[in-house]
Design a protein around this motif. Structure first.
Motif, short mmCIF file in Angstrom:
data_model
loop_
_atom_site.label_atom_id
_atom_site.label_comp_id
_atom_site.label_asym_id
_atom_site.label_seq_id
_atom_site.Cartn_x
_atom_site.Cartn_y
_atom_site.Cartn_z
N UNK A 210 0.84 -1.19 0.00
CA UNK A 210 0.00 0.00 0.00
C UNK A 210 0.88 1.24 0.00
N UNK A 211 0.56 2.17 -0.90
CA UNK A 211 1.27 3.44 -0.96
C UNK A 211 0.24 4.55 -1.16
N UNK A 212 0.42 5.66 -0.44
CA UNK A 212 -0.56 6.74 -0.47
C UNK A 212 0.16 8.06 -0.74
N UNK A 213 -0.43 8.86 -1.61
CA UNK A 213 0.00 10.24 -1.81
C UNK A 213 -1.21 11.14 -1.62
N UNK A 214 -1.00 12.44 -1.71
CA UNK A 214 -2.11 13.38 -1.54
C UNK A 214 -3.16 13.23 -2.64
N UNK A 215 -2.82 12.53 -3.73
CA UNK A 215 -3.77 12.34 -4.82
C UNK A 215 -4.64 11.09 -4.66
N UNK A 216 -4.28 10.20 -3.74
CA UNK A 216 -5.04 8.97 -3.57
C UNK A 216 -4.14 7.82 -3.16
N UNK A 232 -10.56 11.87 -7.26
CA UNK A 232 -11.64 12.29 -8.15
C UNK A 232 -12.37 11.12 -8.78
N UNK A 233 -12.11 9.89 -8.29
CA UNK A 233 -12.77 8.71 -8.82
C UNK A 233 -12.98 7.74 -7.66
N UNK A 234 -14.20 7.26 -7.49
CA UNK A 234 -14.50 6.41 -6.34
C UNK A 234 -14.32 4.94 -6.66
N UNK A 517 -9.78 13.75 3.23
CA UNK A 517 -10.39 15.00 3.68
C UNK A 517 -10.35 16.01 2.54
N UNK A 518 -11.53 16.35 2.02
CA UNK A 518 -11.65 17.29 0.91
C UNK A 518 -12.68 18.35 1.24
N UNK A 519 -12.26 19.62 1.20
CA UNK A 519 -13.17 20.73 1.46
C UNK A 519 -13.90 20.57 2.80
#
Length: 529
Positions: A210-216, A232-234, A517-519
């Motif tokens: 597992x690797x995570x960045x601020x983009x997903x 931006x994609x679920x 966490x978005x907006x």
């Protein structure tokens, strides 16, 4: 018609003779069952004194007891003597069809030693089985790429025992199912990892997948495929492989690590390749630098041995760990995050790091690197602007209050589990990532400080400005991003946690669970590996 009658007569004579022979060899009072199921010799009572109608039948799950034959209903005859055996052998009729070539056999057989036998000897015979079937070892089989094997007309994962075919045989070893995964028996100093035995000190795929960045998030599924969840994609997306060509062909993946400008992948065959638009400092490890940040470069990392078990990446550098505990790094060395040597510059291929040996795990922060040895010691080097190295000992060793068992690094902070499940962190505390509310606007901690209020911890994970720890009861406590330690989630089995700025994910056996966490609102994704 004559042939049919003659054949039936022959069967009747053979059956009669067999019954006569068995009757002669059976003990007095034994019940002998004929081929049609009828009793040829009745017995009022067996040797135990229980009549067949009195026999007890244990009810089986999903089976009607009335459909189960009682042991008392079938009496095995004594072994026949040699004369009877010879007589029985003489009655065996060879029903195989003689042949000179496979063309004389039906479509499900081939010619072998002058007779038609079930199987195949050419791919043409397998066309009726379905598209893609090939004749292998005289059987029609479906060739499957990667860590998969044929199960009927589909390819299934080698280590998934949920299919009707069960577990495969790999390298001559029959794998067994533990309820979810196909495993092999391992020695005392080893552990099972998706059907393979590896050293108990080495990470399994789910530990590092597992690797995570601020983009997903990017994660490796159990079939060795890299998948991505973007904010931006679920839905999870299988990563585009076309650009990489032969780099991604022929082997599944073990691990994926991603930084903002490049990505590296560890294949199951232990080869490492990197790609991305950022290769200013040689962070792709392909033997050159690329000043053009709009061109995507890619290739296998040069200078690595063939037994890599783990990789990690920082902002502009990456490292790899071999099965023997040797450490290799490449990319930028502007802060000595590769090796503490002022005369060593950026490296465009892997460099053996000899200042630390017998490494168990390596982690990279933004511009610093830390290693956990098999002796339970922690060493850090590179940038120390915020104290993320944990001190200034010449050796780079971080002084803890006991033997370390887990290690993690964020952008500018580092944490370790040591002793009886204690967690200590050091470095930047600007976002409370050390486990307590900051008292100064730009607070740093150059030496380890214990995170209070936690139960016994078995592993720690960090990324960006956040930290999470998994307790011995599989409870996940997180802090940072201006939050004090809190219970985020609990699960039956937590194998990996990763986070970055505003994003947090975990792997629970075969499930992935992410929140972002978005907006001011939390958005999530749940999926299966």
């Amino acid at each position: 018609m004559f042939d049919i009658i003659s054949h039936r007569s022959s069967l009747f004579l053979v059956t009669t003779l067999i019954v006569s022979l068995l009757s002669a060899c059976s003990g007095a009072g034994d019940a002998v069952v004929a081929p049609d199921g009828s009793q040829l010799a009745d017995s009022a009572q067996d040797s135990s004194g229980v009549t067949p109608t009195d026999a007890t039948v244990t009810e089986l799950d999903g089976v009607d007891p009335s459909d189960v034959t009682s042991q008392s209903d079938v009496i095995e005859p004594d072994a026949p003597d040699n004369d009877v055996s010879a007589a029985l052998d003489a009655l065996v009729v060879d029903t195989s069809v003689p042949c000179a070539t496979t063309a004389e056999c039906d479509t499900t057989s081939y010619c072998s030693a002058g007779h038609c036998v079930p199987g195949c000897d050419s791919d043409l015979q397998c066309l009726s089985q379905g598209s893609g079937f090939r004749c292998r070892n005289n059987l029609c089989q479906l060739p499957c790429a990667g860590a998969r094997h044929a199960c009927g007309a589909v390819c299934v994962q080698d280590f998934d025992c949920g299919s009707q075919c069960g577990c495969p045989t790999i390298a001559g070893v029959q794998l067994s199912c533990d309820g979810q995964r196909c495993l092999v028996g391992c020695a005392a100093d080893q552990k099972a990892c998706h059907g393979q035995c590896i050293s108990a000190n080495l990470p399994c795929r789910s530990d590092i997948a597992l690797s995570v960045t601020s983009a997903g998030a990017i994660y490796v599924s159990h079939d060795g495929v890299a998948r991505r969840w973007d904010l931006d994609d679920v839905t999870p997306l299988e990563l585009e492989q076309g650009l990489l060509g032969a780099l991604s062909a022929g082997s599944g993946l073990l691990q994926v690590v991603r930084s903002d400008g490049f990505e590296c992948r560890l294949r199951l065959d232990r080869k490492v390749y990197c790609f991305g638009p950022h290769n200013f400092n040689g962070e792709l490890g392909i033997g050159r630098t690329d000043p053009d940040n709009e061109k995507v470069s890619y290739g296998f990392v040069l200078g690595l041995p063939a037994d890599i078990v783990q990789i990690t990446s920082g902002a502009f550098h990456a490292c790899a760990l071999s099965a023997g505990g040797a450490l290799y790094c490449w990319g930028s060395n502007d802060n000595q995050q590769l090796v503490e040597d002022l005369f060593v510059g950026d490296q465009s291929s892997a460099l053996l790091i000899e200042q630390v040996k017998d490494v168990r795990r390596v982690v990279a922060g933004g511009r610093h690197t830390c290693a956990l040895t098999n002796a339970g010691e922690v060493y850090c080097w590179g940038d120390n602007e915020d104290g993320q190295r944990g001190g200034w000992l010449p050796s780079g060793r971080v002084v803890l209050g006991g033997t370390a068992t887990s290690l993690a690094a964020g952008t500018s902070h580092t944490c370790a589990v040591y002793g009886e499940g204690l967690v200590a962190c050091w470095g930047s505390n600007y976002f409370w990532q050390l486990g307590y509310e900051k008292t100064e606007p730009t607070e740093t901690q150059p030496t380890p400080v214990v995170v209070s209020g936690l139960p016994p911890i078995k592993s720690v994970w960090a990324g960006g400005n956040g930290t999470c720890a998994v307790s011995t009861e599989n409870e996940i406590y997180c802090w940072g991003q201006t939050q004090a330690p809190f219970l985020w989630a609990s699960a039956d089995s937590v194998s990996a946690v990763a986070m970055d700025y505003g994003v947090r994910c975990m792997i629970n056996d075969s499930l992935i669970y992410c929140r972002a966490l978005l907006d001011g609102n939390w958005h999530g994704f749940n999926g299966t590996l």
